[in-house]
Design an enzyme around this catalytic site. Structure first.
Site, PDB file in Angstrom:
ATOM      1  N   GLY A 164      38.585  40.945  31.196  1.00 37.10           N
ATOM      2  CA  GLY A 164      38.135  42.126  31.511  1.00 37.10           C
ATOM      3  C   GLY A 164      36.742  42.283  32.403  1.00 37.10           C
ATOM      4  O   GLY A 164      36.451  43.406  32.933  1.00 37.10           O
ATOM      5  N   GLU A 187      39.678  35.516  27.856  1.00 38.61           N
ATOM      6  CA  GLU A 187      41.035  35.288  28.959  1.00 38.61           C
ATOM      7  C   GLU A 187      40.423  35.779  30.006  1.00 38.61           C
ATOM      8  O   GLU A 187      41.227  36.834  30.595  1.00 38.61           O
ATOM      9  CB  GLU A 187      42.088  35.821  28.326  1.00 38.61           C
ATOM     10  CG  GLU A 187      42.670  35.264  26.935  1.00 38.61           C
ATOM     11  CD  GLU A 187      43.732  36.250  26.381  1.00 38.61           C
ATOM     12  OE1 GLU A 187      43.722  37.209  26.864  1.00 38.61           O
ATOM     13  OE2 GLU A 187      44.387  35.597  25.618  1.00 38.61           O
ATOM     14  N   PRO A 188      39.264  35.391  30.789  1.00 37.79           N
ATOM     15  CA  PRO A 188      39.196  35.912  32.109  1.00 37.79           C
ATOM     16  C   PRO A 188      40.141  35.642  33.090  1.00 37.79           C
ATOM     17  O   PRO A 188      40.539  34.635  33.348  1.00 37.79           O
ATOM     18  CB  PRO A 188      37.881  35.420  32.374  1.00 37.79           C
ATOM     19  CG  PRO A 188      37.835  34.061  31.693  1.00 37.79           C
ATOM     20  CD  PRO A 188      38.677  34.178  30.471  1.00 37.79           C
ATOM     21  N   ARG A 241      40.408  37.882  36.645  1.00 36.20           N
ATOM     22  CA  ARG A 241      39.866  38.615  37.895  1.00 36.20           C
ATOM     23  C   ARG A 241      38.212  37.750  38.173  1.00 36.20           C
ATOM     24  O   ARG A 241      38.019  37.547  39.167  1.00 36.20           O
ATOM     25  CB  ARG A 241      39.749  40.052  37.618  1.00 36.20           C
ATOM     26  CG  ARG A 241      39.274  40.826  38.904  1.00 36.20           C
ATOM     27  CD  ARG A 241      38.730  42.225  38.460  1.00 36.20           C
ATOM     28  NE  ARG A 241      39.827  42.942  37.543  1.00 36.20           N
ATOM     29  CZ  ARG A 241      40.658  43.657  38.323  1.00 36.20           C
ATOM     30  NH1 ARG A 241      40.951  43.947  39.561  1.00 36.20           N
ATOM     31  NH2 ARG A 241      41.644  44.218  37.484  1.00 36.20           N
ATOM     32  N   ARG A 272      46.919  47.088  45.591  1.00 35.00           N
ATOM     33  CA  ARG A 272      46.051  47.644  44.696  1.00 35.00           C
ATOM     34  C   ARG A 272      45.311  48.837  45.323  1.00 35.00           C
ATOM     35  O   ARG A 272      45.218  49.813  44.525  1.00 35.00           O
ATOM     36  CB  ARG A 272      44.937  46.691  44.220  1.00 35.00           C
ATOM     37  CG  ARG A 272      45.402  45.564  43.383  1.00 35.00           C
ATOM     38  CD  ARG A 272      44.356  44.480  42.926  1.00 35.00           C
ATOM     39  NE  ARG A 272      43.231  45.094  41.899  1.00 35.00           N
ATOM     40  CZ  ARG A 272      42.209  45.778  42.419  1.00 35.00           C
ATOM     41  NH1 ARG A 272      41.633  45.658  43.763  1.00 35.00           N
ATOM     42  NH2 ARG A 272      41.654  46.198  41.351  1.00 35.00           N
ATOM     43  N   TYR A 287      45.895  51.657  42.492  1.00 36.27           N
ATOM     44  CA  TYR A 287      44.422  51.874  41.904  1.00 36.27           C
ATOM     45  C   TYR A 287      43.367  52.582  42.586  1.00 36.27           C
ATOM     46  O   TYR A 287      42.213  52.600  42.336  1.00 36.27           O
ATOM     47  CB  TYR A 287      43.860  50.573  41.155  1.00 36.27           C
ATOM     48  CG  TYR A 287      44.522  49.567  40.405  1.00 36.27           C
ATOM     49  CD1 TYR A 287      45.251  50.038  39.347  1.00 36.27           C
ATOM     50  CD2 TYR A 287      44.891  48.401  40.796  1.00 36.27           C
ATOM     51  CE1 TYR A 287      46.311  49.255  38.709  1.00 36.27           C
ATOM     52  CE2 TYR A 287      45.545  47.435  40.017  1.00 36.27           C
ATOM     53  CZ  TYR A 287      46.499  48.068  39.070  1.00 36.27           C
ATOM     54  OH  TYR A 287      47.062  47.133  38.411  1.00 36.27           O
ATOM     55  N   CYS A 344      56.006  50.769  55.631  1.00 29.46           N
ATOM     56  CA  CYS A 344      56.497  52.294  55.772  1.00 29.46           C
ATOM     57  C   CYS A 344      55.935  53.442  54.740  1.00 29.46           C
ATOM     58  O   CYS A 344      56.897  54.071  54.427  1.00 29.46           O
ATOM     59  CB  CYS A 344      57.989  52.456  56.207  1.00 29.46           C
ATOM     60  SG  CYS A 344      58.652  51.455  57.358  1.00 29.46           S
ATOM     61  N   GLU A 345      54.641  53.516  54.684  1.00 31.04           N
ATOM     62  CA  GLU A 345      54.117  54.359  53.696  1.00 31.04           C
ATOM     63  C   GLU A 345      52.570  54.494  54.627  1.00 31.04           C
ATOM     64  O   GLU A 345      52.419  54.101  55.483  1.00 31.04           O
ATOM     65  CB  GLU A 345      53.601  53.466  52.444  1.00 31.04           C
ATOM     66  CG  GLU A 345      54.669  52.880  51.954  1.00 31.04           C
ATOM     67  CD  GLU A 345      55.716  53.573  50.963  1.00 31.04           C
ATOM     68  OE1 GLU A 345      55.194  54.437  50.508  1.00 31.04           O
ATOM     69  OE2 GLU A 345      56.831  53.109  50.988  1.00 31.04           O
TER      70      GLU A 345
HETATM   71  C1  LIG Z   1      46.118  40.045  27.292  1.00 32.79           C
HETATM   72  C2  LIG Z   1      45.083  39.881  28.744  1.00 32.79           C
HETATM   73  N1  LIG Z   1      44.206  38.932  28.976  1.00 32.79           N
HETATM   74  C3  LIG Z   1      43.507  38.914  29.939  1.00 32.79           C
HETATM   75  C4  LIG Z   1      43.619  39.686  30.931  1.00 32.79           C
HETATM   76  C5  LIG Z   1      43.045  39.373  32.277  1.00 32.79           C
HETATM   77  O1  LIG Z   1      42.038  40.481  32.505  1.00 32.79           O
HETATM   78  P1  LIG Z   1      40.991  40.487  33.637  1.00 32.79           P
HETATM   79  O2  LIG Z   1      41.699  39.675  34.974  1.00 32.79           O
HETATM   80  O3  LIG Z   1      40.387  41.652  33.823  1.00 32.79           O
HETATM   81  O4  LIG Z   1      39.887  39.281  33.228  1.00 32.79           O
HETATM   82  C6  LIG Z   1      44.401  40.806  30.949  1.00 32.79           C
HETATM   83  C7  LIG Z   1      44.808  41.618  31.942  1.00 32.79           C
HETATM   84  O5  LIG Z   1      45.446  42.400  32.146  1.00 32.79           O
HETATM   85  C8  LIG Z   1      45.379  40.774  29.856  1.00 32.79           C
HETATM   86  O6  LIG Z   1      46.295  41.755  29.622  1.00 32.79           O
END
Ligand SMILES: Cc1ncc(COP(=O)(O)O)c(C=O)c1O
Length: 446
Positions: free
Chosen positions: A247, A289-290, A292, A334, A338, A365-366
């Protein structure tokens, strides 16, 4: 803004990883995803070091949904991180890369029986269970295979992360996880403990993505810790791992100022340690769990610019100039999904002063607007546009819309560029099509 190893070289070109972007475009064609390997490695290391320092006993799992090819899995393995996968395809990619299965976490709000069988058979470390049916199914599959599958439970801590509605996941109204507050999560714990073939090892939550404010993490941490205590009190079961998901936000625009990884690690670790003290429990092992924040800023997409088009808009003063590029929606959905904003550099005149506002448009084509407003030096047909921070959720979300071929991906480091995904060909575009016998030949039927 210049990110990672980006710099302007003596030819006035944008350089990444010691490679001149004009040379990369000439060698590999455009659109081209360029991944700054050093930036990815540094971020992997910073995550590990920061959480080891602030928390101890932590494991960092790279969320492969952000960007995955076999070379990325291999890099993540070299850096000693774990891998979060969320489909058979991601798991298969990890397998093909030789990624150690005992460092894999398998996610998904609806895993099919085939996916669960594959996970059990390959021996992934944790399956993150997200429904009562999945618990039953996984239990049966693991028992049949004569194995015990470790699981975490995906929990919903009821925290609103205040990010784009499509990347909010930890609030009460979410398809993800077992709700803690209304007792569903505790019901799931009890079911999991009763299931044969399953060992409940951890609890998991992921509150949302592209977060600049760390409050959702500091709000989720005590809810999760209190839940771990409740599990111990009600069932006696020890929970070894708390997984707080991903996140952390990244910089898409000059004015963006996301917290550093160090700041993130300190704030999150303190929140968990404080919550453990308040709940009087030992701190669990920690997993993050990074996605992005590891891959995002490392990516740049190179496009060739077409013919600029000036449009007079009756309600607005002046002229708007559309700058078409040879990609768009299919390599970066994206902005359409978003309203995501991006920065860009005229890569072949990178040091020139920006003098003109452009609307960068894709060729689908958008409306296909890549960047609604960006200041660049005067741009001409054939110039090279570098759109920054495209390392996460671009290649991974790319499609063949309008039957575009997906671009190649190169890793650049120390002046060398390695192809890690080749550009699709027109043959690839039709490779899954099947033309039944009765459609063959080209007679028009009246
Ligand atoms: C379960 C889970 N872990 C990790 C992530 C990775 O998130 P981010 O890319 O924002 O770090 C996500 C993104 O959707 C997720 O659903």
């Amino acid at each position: 803004m210049l990110l990672g190893t980006q710099k302007i070289n003596s030819r006035n070109h944008l350089e990444i990883g010691g490679c001149d972007t004009a040379d990369l475009a000439a060698q590999f064609g455009t659109p081209l995803y360029v991944m700054d390997e050093q930036s990815i490695r540094e971020r992997c290391r910073t995550f590990k070091q920061a959480f080891d320092r602030e928390y101890g006993c932590s494991n960092i799992a790279y969320a492969s949904k952000a960007f995955i090819v076999t070379a990325m899995c291999a890099l993540v393995d070299q850096e000693g991180l774990w891998l979060d996968v969320a489909s058979a395809g991601e798991l298969y990619t990890a397998k093909c890369a030789g990624f150690p299965m005992d460092r894999i976490v398998f996610h998904g709000n609806y895993k099919t029986a085939d996916e669960l069988e594959m996970a059990v058979e390959l021996g992934v470390k944790y399956v993150v269970a997200d429904s009562f049916m999945e618990l039953e199914l996984l239990s049966a599959i693991a028992e049949d295979a004569g194995k015990t599958q470790e699981i975490m439970l995906r929990c919903n801590p009821g925290v609103d992360p205040h990010t784009h509605r499509l990347i909010r996941t930890g609030q009460e109204d979410s398809k993800f996880g077992f709700n803690i507050k209304n007792g569903t999560a505790m019901k799931a714990v009890k079911q999991a403990l009763d299931c044969r073939g399953i060992k409940l090892s951890g609890v998991h939550c992921h509150v949302g993505s592209q977060l600049f404010d760390l409050t959702p993490f500091t709000e989720a941490a005590p809810v999760m810790i209190e839940f771990i205590k409740q599990i111990k009190d009600e069932t006696g079961a020890p929970i070894e791992v708390l997984d707080l998901g991903g996140g952390l936000g990244v910089r898409y625009l000059e004015e963006h100022n996301p917290p550093s990884i160090d700041e993130f690690a300190k704030t999150v670790s303190e929140a968990i340690i404080t919550a453990c003290a308040a709940s009087d429990i030992e701190k669990p092992g920690l997993m993050l769990e990074p996605g992005r924040s590891i891959a995002g800023e490392a990516g740049t997409t190179l496009y060739t610019i077409g013919a600029p088009k000036e449009v007079n808009i009756p309600e607005e003063p002046g002229v708007k100039t559309y700058l078409p590029v040879d990609g768009g929606l299919s390599d970066n959905p994206r902005p359409a999904l978003y309203d995501a904003l991006y920065s860009a550099i005229l890569a072949n005149r990178a040091g020139d002063a920006p003098t003109k506002a452009y609307t960068v448009s894709g060729k689908h084509c958008e409306t296909d607007m890549l960047i609604p407003n960006v200041l660049l030096p005067e741009a001409k047909t054939g110039d090279l546009l570098a759109v920054q921070t495209t390392g996460a959720y671009n290649h991974a979300m790319a499609s063949n819309y309008n039957r575009f071929t997906r671009p190649a991906v190169v890793f650049v480091a120390d002046g060398k560029a390695d192809l890690v995904a080749r550009r699709e060909t027109l043959e690839d575009i039709v490779k899954c099509d099947v033309l039944p016998e009765r459609f063959k030949g080209s007679q028009t039927k009246a």
